[in-house]
Design a protein around this motif. Structure first.
Motif, PDB file in Angstrom:
ATOM      1  N   ASP A 118       0.829  -1.212   0.000  1.00 29.01           N
ATOM      2  CA  ASP A 118       0.000   0.000   0.000  1.00 29.01           C
ATOM      3  C   ASP A 118       0.861   1.259   0.000  1.00 29.01           C
ATOM      4  OD1 ASP A 118      -2.257  -1.594   0.084  1.00 29.01           O
ATOM      5  OD2 ASP A 118      -2.538  -1.403   2.247  1.00 29.01           O
ATOM      6  N   LYS A 122       1.343   4.292  -2.985  1.00 28.09           N
ATOM      7  CA  LYS A 122       1.163   5.722  -2.757  1.00 28.09           C
ATOM      8  C   LYS A 122       2.362   6.509  -3.272  1.00 28.09           C
ATOM      9  CE  LYS A 122      -0.044   9.072   0.829  1.00 28.09           C
ATOM     10  NZ  LYS A 122      -0.366   9.259   2.266  1.00 28.09           N
ATOM     11  N   ARG A 123       3.570   6.006  -3.014  1.00 22.50           N
ATOM     12  CA  ARG A 123       4.765   6.692  -3.486  1.00 22.50           C
ATOM     13  C   ARG A 123       4.895   6.613  -5.005  1.00 22.50           C
ATOM     14  NH1 ARG A 123      10.554   4.943  -1.233  1.00 22.50           N
ATOM     15  NH2 ARG A 123       9.413   5.182   0.744  1.00 22.50           N
ATOM     16  N   LYS A 125       2.552   6.289  -7.192  1.00 20.51           N
ATOM     17  CA  LYS A 125       1.516   7.074  -7.864  1.00 20.51           C
ATOM     18  C   LYS A 125       2.023   8.478  -8.169  1.00 20.51           C
ATOM     19  CE  LYS A 125      -3.379   8.358  -7.496  1.00 20.51           C
ATOM     20  NZ  LYS A 125      -4.587   8.279  -6.649  1.00 20.51           N
ATOM     21  N   LYS A 145      -9.929   1.053   0.435  1.00 22.87           N
ATOM     22  CA  LYS A 145     -10.404   2.109  -0.448  1.00 22.87           C
ATOM     23  C   LYS A 145     -11.793   1.736  -0.924  1.00 22.87           C
ATOM     24  CE  LYS A 145      -5.863   3.660  -2.055  1.00 22.87           C
ATOM     25  NZ  LYS A 145      -4.949   3.816  -3.219  1.00 22.87           N
TER      26      LYS A 145
END
Length: 204
Positions: A118, A122-123, A125, A145
């Motif tokens: 996860d 996030k990084r 993206k 989500k």
């Protein structure tokens, strides 16, 4: 199978080439049975993923394996990064069929450390979106989500932990609206041509 021209260890498998490999078979079955079909809790008509079946039909649905336990977020990011440039070489955005291309990078040994997947998503993206690419996380946690049409559904469940790369499409705006830099990347591609059903999404 497609082999990376600069690194023979990087290979992409077609969904019809999974053979007896347990994790490839699980991902292929999940794609056909879950992504390509309606779900009673989805909150809208149509398959869970509107693009999966066309990607499979065009032989642009690729699977990659990254075995081993990724101990840190940095390890996952490093493992996935080579696929970004490779994706753009395999699927230039100006070629119409390229929008049907997707790469599913499987991390079959990442059970129990899903928070690492996860955090890596996030990084990543932030690195992918400026290139007009989306990267999503799927695993059996499942990721916390909610669905766009049913907030009680967690639609990113999959039998194998994975990160998935595809081109950004106009309907991705809700996944980008929280970050000004992501909205800027969206605008660079689509301008103000927002799909009608998403015009209530605020973009600044």
């Amino acid at each position: 199978m497609i082999i990376h021209p600069g690194d023979p260890a990087l290979r992409l498998y077609d969904i019809t080439e999974v053979g007896d490999h347990r994790h490839l078979r699980a991902a292929a079955g999940w794609a056909r049975e879950y992504l390509c079909n309606p779900h009673p809790d989805l909150g809208r008509r149509g398959p869970v993923c509107p693009y999966a079946q066309s990607s499979i039909d065009r032989n642009r649905f690729h699977l990659a394996l990254r075995p081993g336990v990724p101990g840190t977020v940095d390890e996952v990011v490093s493992a996935v990064e080579p696929y970004r440039e490779w994706f753009t070489e395999l699927a230039p955005r100006d070629e119409p069929d390229s929008l049907h291309t997707t790469i599913l990078i499987l991390f079959p040994d990442a059970y129990g450390i899903l928070t690492v997947i996860d955090a890596a998503q996030k990084r990543l993206k932030d690195l992918y979106v400026p290139d007009g690419l989306m990267i999503g996380e799927f695993h059996d946690g499942p990721p916390d989500k909610p669905g766009l049409w049913n907030p009680d559904l967690r639609p990113l469940a999959s039998p194998v932990p994975m990160l998935v790369i595809r081109h950004m499409v106009a309907t991705d705006l809700p996944f980008l609206a929280d970050e000004p830099e992501h909205v800027q990347a969206y605008r660079a591609i689509f301008g103000d041509h927002v799909p009608a059903h998403l015009r209530d999404v605020v973009i600044t």
